[in-house]
Design a protein around this motif. Structure first.
Motif, PDB file in Angstrom:
ATOM      1  N   LEU A  53       0.865  -1.188   0.000  1.00 30.00           N
ATOM      2  CA  LEU A  53       0.000   0.000   0.000  1.00 30.00           C
ATOM      3  C   LEU A  53       0.900   1.236   0.000  1.00 30.00           C
ATOM      4  CD1 LEU A  53      -2.537  -1.083   2.796  1.00 30.00           C
ATOM      5  CD2 LEU A  53      -2.854  -1.303   0.318  1.00 30.00           C
ATOM      6  N   LEU A  56       0.337   4.345   2.200  1.00 31.06           N
ATOM      7  CA  LEU A  56       0.261   4.232   3.653  1.00 31.06           C
ATOM      8  C   LEU A  56       1.182   5.260   4.304  1.00 31.06           C
ATOM      9  CD1 LEU A  56      -0.812   2.453   6.096  1.00 31.06           C
ATOM     10  CD2 LEU A  56       1.397   1.264   5.934  1.00 31.06           C
ATOM     11  N   LEU A 180      -4.006   4.961   6.359  1.00 29.39           N
ATOM     12  CA  LEU A 180      -4.258   5.088   4.925  1.00 29.39           C
ATOM     13  C   LEU A 180      -5.628   5.716   4.742  1.00 29.39           C
ATOM     14  CD1 LEU A 180      -3.446   4.460   1.959  1.00 29.39           C
ATOM     15  CD2 LEU A 180      -4.649   2.281   2.226  1.00 29.39           C
ATOM     16  N   ILE A 182      -8.260   6.615   1.921  1.00 30.88           N
ATOM     17  CA  ILE A 182      -8.613   6.351   0.525  1.00 30.88           C
ATOM     18  C   ILE A 182      -9.780   7.269   0.179  1.00 30.88           C
ATOM     19  CG2 ILE A 182      -9.233   4.570  -1.151  1.00 30.88           C
ATOM     20  CD1 ILE A 182      -8.281   2.484   0.895  1.00 30.88           C
ATOM     21  N   THR A 213      -5.198  -4.938   4.556  1.00 30.21           N
ATOM     22  CA  THR A 213      -4.365  -4.633   3.388  1.00 30.21           C
ATOM     23  C   THR A 213      -5.068  -5.046   2.097  1.00 30.21           C
ATOM     24  OG1 THR A 213      -2.338  -4.876   4.690  1.00 30.21           O
ATOM     25  CG2 THR A 213      -2.137  -5.059   2.295  1.00 30.21           C
ATOM     26  N   SER A 216      -7.902  -2.728   1.373  1.00 28.12           N
ATOM     27  CA  SER A 216      -7.395  -1.429   0.908  1.00 28.12           C
ATOM     28  C   SER A 216      -7.016  -1.493  -0.561  1.00 28.12           C
ATOM     29  CB  SER A 216      -6.195  -1.000   1.753  1.00 28.12           C
ATOM     30  OG  SER A 216      -6.564  -0.826   3.104  1.00 28.12           O
ATOM     31  N   GLN A 217      -6.350  -2.559  -0.971  1.00 28.20           N
ATOM     32  CA  GLN A 217      -6.035  -2.722  -2.393  1.00 28.20           C
ATOM     33  C   GLN A 217      -7.317  -2.762  -3.220  1.00 28.20           C
ATOM     34  OE1 GLN A 217      -3.582  -6.242  -2.754  1.00 28.20           O
ATOM     35  NE2 GLN A 217      -1.688  -5.094  -2.405  1.00 28.20           N
ATOM     36  N   THR A 220      -8.871   0.761  -3.629  1.00 26.36           N
ATOM     37  CA  THR A 220      -8.135   1.760  -4.400  1.00 26.36           C
ATOM     38  C   THR A 220      -8.304   1.599  -5.911  1.00 26.36           C
ATOM     39  OG1 THR A 220      -6.147   0.391  -4.257  1.00 26.36           O
ATOM     40  CG2 THR A 220      -6.388   2.126  -2.619  1.00 26.36           C
ATOM     41  N   TYR A 228     -12.448   6.065   2.902  1.00 22.39           N
ATOM     42  CA  TYR A 228     -12.123   4.957   3.801  1.00 22.39           C
ATOM     43  C   TYR A 228     -10.874   5.308   4.598  1.00 22.39           C
ATOM     44  CZ  TYR A 228     -15.763   2.182   1.729  1.00 22.39           C
ATOM     45  OH  TYR A 228     -16.998   1.729   1.334  1.00 22.39           O
ATOM     46  N   VAL A 230      -8.245   3.653   6.979  1.00 24.93           N
ATOM     47  CA  VAL A 230      -7.726   2.342   7.375  1.00 24.93           C
ATOM     48  C   VAL A 230      -6.549   2.582   8.307  1.00 24.93           C
ATOM     49  CG1 VAL A 230      -6.931   0.100   6.564  1.00 24.93           C
ATOM     50  CG2 VAL A 230      -8.381   1.509   5.073  1.00 24.93           C
TER      51      VAL A 230
END
Length: 452
Positions: A53, A56, A180, A182, A213, A216-217, A220, A228, A230
């Motif tokens: 990420l 991050l 993170l 987003i 993780t 999050s991927q 994105t 979001y 995180v």
């Protein structure tokens, strides 16, 4: 995010099965790292996640900073620890398992008797092959953890002498966490929180960060409605520290949130309620888990134990609940060396990934609609209702009745999730139906205003 967009996301990202395998691979890489609430293990873990990420943000807060009623402790790092017998053989060895040392043990290097050593040993008589996880964060202490079987061997020679060494440092430094953000179409936020502080425990520790993780991927890849947030924090002191810096913004913007903990086994699904148990996060979690596993375990806030304690505390009161597989403290391997790579499976992680994706989908699509017509709109002239009235009701007729039920509760007060629950329909069915009715100018959305 529309239903079509979610489907497109699924095409562009790994399948759930592939995501499960990827998460298990990340977990395997991270497992040897000695984590604690501060120190280089946390930094190493976050550096690994940052490779996955890149956006991050890694933040550090100085030791002894005041955070609400707490103080950030001194930073702890450890290089080695062992107990050796008079021949120099290591009989308890940190290098073999980092659970063998009590977390935050102060440095020590001296000869000792078995009597003194035994006062600083920790084992589990009820689980004789397990090394327990013990810490002493806020009071100076030293100690070693071992299996009850190992301890029984030492007891056979009570007059023996031993060399104990803990090569550690405990001094002012930093508490480290990862964040993170987003961005979405609105400043309103969904919180995903997990912790990074338990050494070499697969389910209780690393399953949460690897799931966060992967999610999050996933998020994105395409635009979405909500922003979001995180966060990867040390449990308790980390979430308290994070809230001390961000709670005003979070209190203003958080729509729903989930603590991700113990999400890697494949035995059960569990939910721990927010303090009041009636937030949007609670409703979404229970709706999704009922679909996933009707026998899921439901717990109240009285059963809390992770960072939901902080997010839901009076004065903070964020709409946050917990989604688990088997709840922390309710599986026999919990807080022991038995919580290893064999306990967490790719299938278990895959299931949690699927559940959280469903939660995200519902949150993104859960809007409030109002019917623009007085009385029932005429669906027949819009080809939405059968033009022949027959005794038998076919699939088209059932779909039309669901649409009429949706319209009946589209009063500007009920959101789509509550309508799905009232009329016994799937929200997956209602989302495209509501969108079609908006296109036909029968419904209007009343609750979604993009923040400027």
């Amino acid at each position: 995010m529309t239903f079509e967009l979610l489907t497109e996301l699924d095409r562009n990202y790994k399948s759930n099965v592939q995501a499960g395998a990827a998460m298990h691979s990340w977990l395997t890489d991270l497992f040897p790292i000695c984590l604690s609430i501060t120190g280089n293990g946390v930094r190493e873990t976050l550096a690994y996640i940052k490779k996955l990420l890149p956006e991050l943000k890694i933040c550090e807060i100085p030791s002894r900073s005041r955070v609400f009623d707490w103080t950030v402790p001194d930073e702890w790092n450890i290089k080695d620890a062992f107990v050796s017998d008079q021949s120099g053989k290591r009989i308890i060895d940190f290098q073999q398992n980092n659970l063998h040392v009590v977390g935050y043990s102060e440095p020590i290097d001296r000869e000792t008797s078995f009597e003194e050593l035994d006062k600083n040993l920790y084992s589990l008589p009820s689980q004789p092959t397990a090394v327990p996880y013990i810490t002493s964060y806020y009071k100076r202490h030293w100690g070693f953890c071992l299996t009850e079987n190992q301890r029984n061997e030492l007891r056979k020679n009570p007059k023996a002498k031993y060399h104990v060494k803990i090569d550690s440092t405990l001094k002012p430094g930093y508490l480290t966490y990862g964040e993170l953000i987003i961005p979405g179409q609105t400043q309103k936020e969904i919180l995903l929180s997990t912790y990074i502080c338990h050494p070499s425990m697969a389910n209780n520790e690393l399953s949460g960060p690897v799931l966060a993780t992967a999610l999050s991927q996933y998020l994105t890849l395409n635009p979405h409605r909500y922003t979001y947030r995180v966060v990867f924090v040390p449990e308790t002191i980390g979430s308290i520290t994070y809230l001390s810096q961000h709670y005003e913004t979070m209190k203003k913007n958080t729509v729903a949130g989930f603590v991700l903990s113990c999400v890697g086994d494949n035995r059960a699904y569990s939910y721990i309620a927010s303090r009041l148990g009636n937030t949007l996060a609670d409703r979404v979690a229970k709706y999704v888990l009922r679909q996933q596993d009707a026998a899921y375990k439901s717990y109240t806030f009285l059963d809390r134990g992770s960072d939901e304690r902080q997010y839901c505390s009076p004065g903070i009161d964020l709409p946050v609940c917990v989604i688990c597989r088997t709840k922390y403290g309710h599986f026999p391997e919990y807080h022991t060396s038995l919580d290893n790579l064999g306990l967490v499976t790719a299938e278990g992680l895959e299931g949690s990934f699927h559940v959280l994706k469903k939660c995200i989908y519902i949150l993104e699509e859960n809007k409030v609609f109002r019917c623009k017509e007085k009385c029932e709109p005429q669906l027949g002239r819009r080809d939405l209702y059968p033009t022949l009235s027959t005794k038998e009701r076919n699939e088209s007729g059932r779909s039309s009745q669901t649409m009429l039920n949706l319209i009946a509760y589209a009063d500007g007060q009920h959101d789509l999730l509550s309508i799905a629950e009232i009329i016994g329909a799937s929200i997956n069915e209602l989302v495209p139906m509501a969108r079609k009715l908006v296109e036909l100018n029968i419904l209007e959305e009343v609750n979604f205003n993009i923040d400027q």
